[in-house]
Design a protein around this motif. Structure first.
Motif, PDB file in Angstrom:
ATOM      1  N   ALA A 576     -50.252  66.590 -57.784  1.00  0.00           N
ATOM      2  CA  ALA A 576     -50.841  66.473 -59.279  1.00  0.00           C
ATOM      3  C   ALA A 576     -49.878  67.557 -60.029  1.00  0.00           C
ATOM      4  CB  ALA A 576     -52.215  66.675 -59.445  1.00  0.00           C
ATOM      5  N   ALA A 577     -49.488  67.316 -61.257  1.00  0.00           N
ATOM      6  CA  ALA A 577     -48.867  68.255 -62.080  1.00  0.00           C
ATOM      7  C   ALA A 577     -49.173  68.218 -63.514  1.00  0.00           C
ATOM      8  CB  ALA A 577     -47.251  67.705 -61.961  1.00  0.00           C
ATOM      9  N   VAL A 578     -48.794  69.201 -64.200  1.00  0.00           N
ATOM     10  CA  VAL A 578     -48.828  69.242 -65.605  1.00  0.00           C
ATOM     11  C   VAL A 578     -47.754  69.448 -66.260  1.00  0.00           C
ATOM     12  CG1 VAL A 578     -49.978  70.589 -67.507  1.00  0.00           C
ATOM     13  CG2 VAL A 578     -51.068  70.480 -65.287  1.00  0.00           C
ATOM     14  N   ARG A 579     -47.436  68.396 -67.416  1.00  0.00           N
ATOM     15  CA  ARG A 579     -46.260  68.554 -68.060  1.00  0.00           C
ATOM     16  C   ARG A 579     -46.219  69.274 -69.340  1.00  0.00           C
ATOM     17  NH1 ARG A 579     -41.893  63.774 -68.969  1.00  0.00           N
ATOM     18  NH2 ARG A 579     -40.346  64.939 -70.420  1.00  0.00           N
ATOM     19  N   ALA A 580     -45.845  70.508 -69.490  1.00  0.00           N
ATOM     20  CA  ALA A 580     -45.853  71.076 -70.995  1.00  0.00           C
ATOM     21  C   ALA A 580     -45.066  70.316 -71.764  1.00  0.00           C
ATOM     22  CB  ALA A 580     -45.338  72.463 -70.652  1.00  0.00           C
ATOM     23  N   ALA A 581     -45.418  70.394 -73.256  1.00  0.00           N
ATOM     24  CA  ALA A 581     -44.618  69.953 -74.218  1.00  0.00           C
ATOM     25  C   ALA A 581     -43.491  70.853 -74.606  1.00  0.00           C
ATOM     26  CB  ALA A 581     -45.509  70.061 -75.569  1.00  0.00           C
ATOM     27  N   PRO A 582     -42.405  70.479 -74.630  1.00  0.00           N
ATOM     28  CA  PRO A 582     -41.224  71.004 -74.791  1.00  0.00           C
ATOM     29  C   PRO A 582     -41.535  72.014 -75.798  1.00  0.00           C
ATOM     30  CG  PRO A 582     -40.577  68.922 -74.756  1.00  0.00           C
ATOM     31  CD  PRO A 582     -42.069  68.805 -74.883  1.00  0.00           C
ATOM     32  N   ASP A 583     -41.106  73.396 -75.639  1.00  0.00           N
ATOM     33  CA  ASP A 583     -41.420  74.599 -76.792  1.00  0.00           C
ATOM     34  C   ASP A 583     -40.392  74.658 -77.661  1.00  0.00           C
ATOM     35  OD1 ASP A 583     -43.843  75.976 -75.424  1.00  0.00           O
ATOM     36  OD2 ASP A 583     -42.389  75.839 -73.887  1.00  0.00           O
ATOM     37  N   ALA A 584     -40.554  75.215 -78.724  1.00  0.00           N
ATOM     38  CA  ALA A 584     -39.580  75.518 -79.889  1.00  0.00           C
ATOM     39  C   ALA A 584     -38.965  76.572 -78.951  1.00  0.00           C
ATOM     40  CB  ALA A 584     -40.376  76.035 -81.004  1.00  0.00           C
ATOM     41  N   ASN A 585     -37.622  76.733 -79.936  1.00  0.00           N
ATOM     42  CA  ASN A 585     -36.711  77.898 -79.251  1.00  0.00           C
ATOM     43  C   ASN A 585     -37.099  79.057 -80.088  1.00  0.00           C
ATOM     44  OD1 ASN A 585     -35.150  77.104 -77.235  1.00  0.00           O
ATOM     45  ND2 ASN A 585     -33.829  75.876 -78.557  1.00  0.00           N
ATOM     46  N   GLY A 586     -36.902  80.236 -79.810  1.00  0.00           N
ATOM     47  CA  GLY A 586     -36.879  81.331 -80.465  1.00  0.00           C
ATOM     48  C   GLY A 586     -37.000  82.450 -79.644  1.00  0.00           C
ATOM     49  N   TRP A 587     -37.219  83.625 -80.033  1.00  0.00           N
ATOM     50  CA  TRP A 587     -37.248  84.889 -79.151  1.00  0.00           C
ATOM     51  C   TRP A 587     -38.343  84.819 -77.971  1.00  0.00           C
ATOM     52  CZ3 TRP A 587     -34.394  88.779 -77.605  1.00  0.00           C
ATOM     53  CH2 TRP A 587     -34.953  89.812 -76.934  1.00  0.00           C
ATOM     54  N   PRO A 588     -37.974  84.782 -76.677  1.00  0.00           N
ATOM     55  CA  PRO A 588     -38.786  84.511 -75.676  1.00  0.00           C
ATOM     56  C   PRO A 588     -39.842  85.374 -75.191  1.00  0.00           C
ATOM     57  CG  PRO A 588     -36.737  84.836 -74.456  1.00  0.00           C
ATOM     58  CD  PRO A 588     -36.624  85.003 -76.159  1.00  0.00           C
ATOM     59  N   TYR A 589     -40.091  86.327 -75.686  1.00  0.00           N
ATOM     60  CA  TYR A 589     -41.005  87.318 -75.309  1.00  0.00           C
ATOM     61  C   TYR A 589     -42.226  87.643 -76.524  1.00  0.00           C
ATOM     62  CZ  TYR A 589     -36.872  88.156 -72.326  1.00  0.00           C
ATOM     63  OH  TYR A 589     -35.580  87.804 -71.646  1.00  0.00           O
ATOM     64  N   ARG A 590     -43.438  87.193 -76.210  1.00  0.00           N
ATOM     65  CA  ARG A 590     -44.376  86.974 -77.233  1.00  0.00           C
ATOM     66  C   ARG A 590     -45.500  87.823 -76.842  1.00  0.00           C
ATOM     67  NH1 ARG A 590     -42.736  81.212 -76.155  1.00  0.00           N
ATOM     68  NH2 ARG A 590     -40.576  81.428 -76.923  1.00  0.00           N
ATOM     69  N   ALA A 591     -46.542  87.837 -77.914  1.00  0.00           N
ATOM     70  CA  ALA A 591     -47.842  88.622 -77.700  1.00  0.00           C
ATOM     71  C   ALA A 591     -48.776  87.710 -76.786  1.00  0.00           C
ATOM     72  CB  ALA A 591     -48.484  88.792 -79.117  1.00  0.00           C
ATOM     73  N   GLU A 592     -48.507  86.427 -76.580  1.00  0.00           N
ATOM     74  CA  GLU A 592     -49.468  85.523 -75.885  1.00  0.00           C
ATOM     75  C   GLU A 592     -48.990  84.978 -74.576  1.00  0.00           C
ATOM     76  OE1 GLU A 592     -48.527  84.362 -79.154  1.00  0.00           O
ATOM     77  OE2 GLU A 592     -49.903  85.721 -80.067  1.00  0.00           O
ATOM     78  N   GLN A 593     -49.934  85.086 -73.566  1.00  0.00           N
ATOM     79  CA  GLN A 593     -49.636  84.427 -72.370  1.00  0.00           C
ATOM     80  C   GLN A 593     -49.224  82.850 -72.550  1.00  0.00           C
ATOM     81  OE1 GLN A 593     -52.671  86.729 -69.781  1.00  0.00           O
ATOM     82  NE2 GLN A 593     -51.040  86.209 -68.286  1.00  0.00           N
TER      83      GLN A 593
END
Lengths: 634, 634
Positions: A576-593
Motif C-alpha cells: 500500500a502506498a500514497v502518491r503525493a500530488a506533484p509539488d510546485a517548484n521553488g526554494w525547497p527549504y520551508r517552514a512546514e514539514q
C-alpha cells in the motif's frame, strides 16, 4: 579438490566443484549462462579492445595499466568451467613472459617504477589464482608453469625489500599457491606483504594512503576503509596468512574489522563502498542509496572474504552475509542474458538511464547494465566467480557436511551422498534426500531472518534404517517425523542414513518490512521490503508512476503476487502506498514539514515491488530500494 | 566606476568601490582582513610553491596546469584592494608573455594541444578580469597592456574556428573587456564561444561532455549541470553576452536554468555542486549534507551569476540568493584569521578532522580549513571577491538607489549621500541616514524570510524638509513617523531628503525552524534552524556530545543565547533535543523503526547551535546543519 580456497586448517573444509554439482535453478542456471555465454562474451570484448593483442606484442598497447589482469580473471573462470579456449589463451599469455618470470604488457621496459599505481603485483595475483584453478581442475600445464615462474620471480624480487603493490591481491594468490604446491616461500612472501603494509610501504598519493590501506598496519585497523576492492582483497589475504601461520591475533583483527564494517558500512544489499570519487568505503553510517557505489567487484571480494571467515570459524553469520551478497549483488551484476553488467550498484536511481553505447566509462554507468567498460574488472570477476560458485555451497568437518546455500543439486562427501531440491529463493522449502546409505551429521544453515523455521525428517519408504535427531536441540530428541522449530544458525540432523531418507527445512517466506538504524542518515524515514534472502525495490519503467511521489504505508503488510510473465517463477510484491500530488517548484527549504500521507495529503495507491537483482532488465527506469514511510493519517 | 561587472544596459546599474565604502562590521572587517592578511598569505604560498617562479622561467615547472590562473585571480584582488605589490607581480607576468600575446607557463611549447583539459583560455579569462580591474581602479599600465594583448591574441586565434576551452571563464572576461574598452571584437569573440559550446566544440572525456557543458547548446539546457564552477562561470558569460547583444531569449534561458537549479540543486547554505567525483551538480534533489561538495569557488560563481541577473532584471530573488550565499558560503570559506580556507563545504561532518599539514589535496579536505591546497582556486577566489565586495552592496537606476545588502558604510550616488548603520546579521535593525540634502528614491531589500518587517522614516531634528512615502504601498502613503509593514521584495522611500533624515528597516530576527522538501531524500526527517540570513548548525568539538545521538524537539522554539566569548557579538542558539542511548552495534537494518524521542526513548537535553559560517574555528569537531526530528512522545 577443485576449490578456489583450500585452507590447510580451520573449523570447516570447503567442498569443491568435484563434490558439489548444481542442477537447474536460481544459481545452476546462472552458472550455465556463465559457461555458455558470459565467458565467451568477455573473451570477445577483450579481443575487440586489443587487451589480448597486448600479449601478442601489438603496439600501441591498448587498455588501462591493469588490463592484463582481466585476461587472468577470465583464465581463472575458464579453468573452473573447463572451457576449451583456455590452452590457446594461456599460450598467448605464456609467450609474453620474460626469461626471469616477469610478465606485464604495460611496464615491461620500465619494471616496478610505479608501485603505487602500476598494478604489476596485482596482475600477478590474478595470474597465480588462474594457475591454481588450473592446477586443481586439470593439473600442471603451460598456465600453471607461467604462474609459478611469475610467483618465483616475485619472491626473488620482493622477499627482502620493504615494497608492496598499490592494489592488494598478490597476498591471497601466493597463499593459495603455497596451499596448492606446498612451497613455503610463497606463504612467507605473502606474510611479508601483509606485515609491510601500513608502515607505510608506498609513497603518498592524491587520495591519501588510506586509499590503498597503507595508512596503518592491518593489525591496528579497526574497520575496512579506503578503496573497497583493495581493502577486501587485502583482508582475504590477511585471513589466508593468519590461518596458515596460526596467527590468531591477526585473524581476530580481521573479524573485528569485518564486524564493524557490517554494522556501519554495508548497504542492505550487502554492497560495500559508498563513494564514487575514490571507489571507497565512506565513514561509518555514510550509506547513501542514490550515490552508493557498491561496486560489483567489491561484493565479490566480500563474498570471498566471508567465505574465508566461515571456513576459519564456522560462524553462520559469515554464510548469512555471503547469501545476502550473492542474491542481491552478484545476481544483480549480471543481466538475464549474461551479456551486460553493472559496475556500480546504486539503491536509488532518479532518472531513467540512456541505453549504453559501446564501451562505457565505469565512472558514468548508473542505471542500465553495459556490455563492456573501459575498466572491465566486474564482467571478468563475475565470470570467474560464477564458474567457481558450487564451491561456496557446502563444507565438511570431521562429523559431516554443512549446507550453507540452498540450490537444486548434489553433494557428495565422505560417507554422504545428498540431493538437494528447492524452489529457493522463491519458496522456502528445502529437501535434502539421501542418495546412498551412509552416516554423518547433516547441518543446514538457518538464515538470521528465518524466525519460525522448522526441520523435519522422513525415513525412506520402507520405514527402517534412519536414526538420530532432527532439529534443535540437535542431540537426544529422538526420531521425529514432525517438524521441529529450528533457530537461526545451523539445524543439525545426524545418525545413520538410508537411501531415500529425507530432511526438510521450511523457511518462512512472508515479505517483511525492514527499517534502517537511526544513524544511517541517508535512509532516515524510509523502509524497504525483504522476502527470504532477497531485497526488493520499486522499479518504474520510464518513471511512470514517478517514484519521487510515492511513500509506503507500513500499516498494511506487503503481499506476494505472481510475476506477470508466464513461465517466470519470480515472486513480486505489492504494498500500500500514497502518491503525493506533484509539488510546485521553488526554494525547497520551508517552514512546514512535508510528508505525504500525513498532513501532506496524497492519494492511496498500490505499488509493485520486484527483486532488486531483477531491476534494470526492462529498459530505462527509475528505481528505489528504500521508500519514504508515509505519514500517519491526520 | 570601479566595478567587476558593468553592463551597458539592464534594469539596475551597479555602484562600485568608488561609490560604496564599508565601515567596520561583518563584511567590512572581512574586507580589511582580506586586504591586510589574505592577499599576502596567497602571495607567500604561491612563491613557496613555485607557481610565480613559473613566470620567471624556472624549471621544472611546478603546480597544476592551471596554476597561472591563481596568480591572475590574486592580481585581480590586488587591483581592487589597491595593493602595492601589484606592479611588481604584474611585471613578472608580463615578461613571460610571448611576442604574439600568447601567455601560458605550462603549454608554451605546445599551444592549444589539449583544449579539453589545458585551461589556456580559462587562464586568459582570469588575466583579462585582472586587467579590467586594474583599468577601472588605476588606468592603463603594464597589467592592462598584457591583458589586452592576450585578448587580441585570443580573437586572432579563435574567432574563426569551432573551438573553445574545457573550462568556461573567457566568455565573461571578454565581455567585460569590451565594456571597459569599447572594442567590439571582444564581445563577438565571447558570443561565438557561447554559441559554439554544446554543438559540441570539444572532444569526449572520461566524465562525459556534460562535465564541461558541451553536451547541449546553452540555449537548450534546462538546468545547470556538470562541473559546478564551469557551469556557473559559463552562465555568467552567457548573461553578459545576452545583455550586451540584447538577446532576450538567451537571458530567459539562463533565468529558467537558475530557477530550476535553485529549486532542485542547491543546498540550504546556497552551496552548489553535490558530487565529489567530478565536482559536479548531482541530479535534481541529490543534495547529501555529508558528501555535499559545495565548493567555495562554485559559491563565488553563484554570487557572480546572481548579481548579473539582479542587474539585468531587478528581481529581488537574485539578491536574496546572493545574501544567502555570502553569509553561509563565502563567509564560511575563510577562517577568522584570514589564513585558512574551506575548499568543500559539507553540511554534516561525522568525524573530527585531523589538523591539516602543509599543502592539502583538495580531494581530501573536509572538516578543518587548510592554509593551502594543491588546487588553490578557492583562496585566491575569496581574495578577489572580498576585495570587490563593496560593489555588490547597492545599485542605482534613474530614480534612485537600491540597497541590497546591509552593512555599516556609506553610499554616494547622484543626488544621494547615505550612511548605513546596522548590527546585521546579528540584529535586524538597519538605519539609513541621509548625509546631505538631496532627492531620489531609496529602496531597501526586504529578504524573502522577513515576514513582518517594517519600515519607518524620521525627519531631521528640525522636523522640516523631508517628504514622500515610506514602506509599502510605496506611493501615496503620506508622511509617517510610524513603522509600516513591508513585504519581501523592496521597501521604497522617496522624495526630497535633508541631511539627518533617517529611514529605519526592522527585520524580524527570531530563529526559525526550516524543513526540507520531501523530495530531498538525503534530508528526510530532519530540520535546521535559520535566523535572519544565517543558517545554523550544531558543532561538537571532539564530538562530545556525539552528534549522531541527538535529535531536535521541534515543539519547543529555538532561542537566542549570547555567545560565550566576551566581546563577540555572535548570536548563538539553543534548542530542545533528545539524546538517544548509544546503540549496540550489529546489522543496521531491522524490523523495527528506530526514532529517538518517540518510541525509541532517549533523554531530554539542550543543544547549542552556532552560525554555520563560524564552524570549524575551534579545532577538530563534528558538525551537522540538518538534525533529525525527534519522534513524538509516545
Amino acid at each position: 579438490m577443485a576449490n578456489p580456497v583450500l585452507p590447510s586448517t580451520g573449523v570447516l573444509s570447503p567442498l569443491g566443484l568435484d563434490a558439489v554439482r548444481l542442477a537447474p535453478g536460481f544459481w545452476g542456471d546462472r552458472v550455465t549462462l556463465d559457461r555458455e555465454v558470459t565467458i565467451a562474451h568477455c573473451r570477445e570484448w577483450m579481443e575487440r579492445e586489443g587487451w589480448i593483442d597486448n600479449f601478442r606484442g601489438r603496439r600501441p598497447r591498448r587498455g588501462r595499466e591493469f588490463s592484463d589482469s582481466e585476461i587472468y580473471k577470465l583464465l581463472e573462470g575458464m579453468a573452473w568451467a573447463g572451457h576449451p579456449d583456455l590452452p590457446e589463451l594461456a599460450e598467448t599469455v605464456a609467450r609474453a613472459q620474460e626469461g626471469d618470470g616477469y610478465l606485464n604488457t604495460r611496464w615491461s621496459g620500465n619494471r616496478y617504477t610505479d608501485l603505487e599505481w602500476g598494478h604489476e603485483l596485482y596482475c600477478y595475483g590474478h595470474l597465480i589464482q588462474a594457475g591454481v584453478a588450473r592446477l586443481r581442475t586439470h593439473g600442471e600445464d603451460r598456465l600453471t608453469e607461467v604462474a609459478i615462474r611469475a610467483a618465483d620471480h616475485v619472491c626473488r624480487r620482493f622477499m627482502d625489500t620493504t615494497e608492496t603493490c598499490g592494489h592488494p591481491e598478490i597476498e591471497m594468490a601466493l597463499v593459495e599457491l603455497y596451499r596448492a604446491t606446498g612451497t613455503d616461500r610463497y606463504l612467507e612472501m605473502a606474510r611479508r606483504f601483509v606485515e609491510r603494509r601500513g608502515l607505510p610501504a608506498l609513497g603518498p598519493i592524491h587520495f591519501g594512503r588510506a586509499y590503498f590501506q597503507d595508512d596503518v598496519p592491518v593489525r591496528q585497523a579497526k574497520v575496512f576503509g579506503g578503496h573497497a576492492v583493495r581493502a577486501l582483497y587485502l583482508a582475504c589475504g590477511v585471513v589466508d596468512v593468519a590461518v596458515e601461520t596460526g596467527d590468531q591475533e591477526l585473524l581476530k583483527a580481521v573479524e573485528a574489522q569485518w564486524e564493524r564494517t557490517i554494522a556501519r558500512r554495508t548497504h542492505v544489499t550487502g554492497g560495500m563502498g559508498s563513494r564514487h570519487a575514490d571507489e571507497s568505503f565512506g565513514e561509518d553510517y555514510e550509506l547513501p542509496p542514490d550515490r552508493a557505489y557498491a561496486e560489483t567487484c567489491a561484493s565479490i571480494a566480500s563474498i570471498m572474504l566471508a567465505h574465508r571467515l566461515l571456513l576459519a570459524t564456522g560462524d553462520a553469520r559469515y554464510a548469512d552475509m555471503t547469501e545476502r551478497t550473492l542474491y542481491n549483488m552478484l545476481a544483480t551484476g549480471l543481466a538475464l542474458d549474461g551479456k551486460s553488467f553493472f559496475y556500480a550498484n546504486p539503491l536509488h536511481v532518479r532518472v531513467p538511464a540512456e541505453p549504453p553505447q559501446g564501451v562505457v566509462s565505469h565512472a558514468e554507468q548508473v542505471g542500465l547494465r553495459s556490455p563492456w567498460f573501459d575498466v572491465s574488472c566486474c564482467p571478468n570477476n563475475i565470470a570467474r566467480t560464477l564458474a567457481s560458485l558450487p564451491a561456496y555451497v557446502a563444507t565438511a568437518d570431521a562429523g559431516g557436511v554443512q549446507i550453507h546455500h540452498f540450490t537444486p543439486g548434489e553433494i557428495r562427501h565422505g560417507g554422504l551422498a545428498l540431493q538437494m531440491e528447492t524452489g529457493y529463493p522463491w519458496s522456502g522449502g528445502v529437501t535434502v534426500r539421501v542418495l546412498a546409505d551412509g552416516r554423518g551429521r547433516i547441518s543446514l544453515r538457518v538464515p538470521s531472518w528465518a524466525t519460525g523455521a522448522t526441520l523435519s525428517r522422513a525415513c525412506a519408504p520402507d520405514g527402517s534404517g534412519a536414526s538420530g535427531a532432527a532439529g534443535a536441540p540437535p542431540a537426544g530428541a529422538g526420531r521425529s517425523p514432525a517438524a521441529v522449530p529450528v533457530a537461526p544458525g545451523y539445524a543439525v540432523a545426524e545418525g545413520e542414513w538410508r537411501a531415500g531418507d529425507e530432511i526438510r527445512l521450511e523457511l518462512p517466506m512472508a515479505p517483511r518490512w525492514t527499517f534502517p538504524d537511526r544513524r544511517v542518515d541517508a535512509l532516515r524515514g524510509t523502509v524497504t521490503v525483504e522476502r527470504g534472502p532477497l531485497v526488493y525495490c520499486a522499479e518504474s519503467v520510464g518513471d511512470e508512476p514517478p517514484l519521487a511521489d510515492l511513500a509506503a504505508r507500513v500499516t498494511t503488510p506487503p503481499a506476494d503476487v505472481p510475476a506477470d510473465r508466464p513461465g517466470d517463477e519470480v515472486v513480486e510484491l505489492e504494498i500500500a502506498a500514497v502518491r503525493a500530488a506533484p509539488d510546485a517548484n521553488g526554494w525547497p527549504y520551508r517552514a512546514e514539514q512535508d510528508r505525504p500521507g500525513g498532513t501532506g495529503g496524497g492519494t492511496d495507491t498500490v505499488l509493485r515491488l520486484v527483486p532488486y537483482h531483477r531491476w534494470g532488465n526492462r529498459g530505462p527506469a527509475t528505481m528505489r530500494v528504500w521508500l519514504p514511510v508515509a505519514g500517519e493519517r491526520p
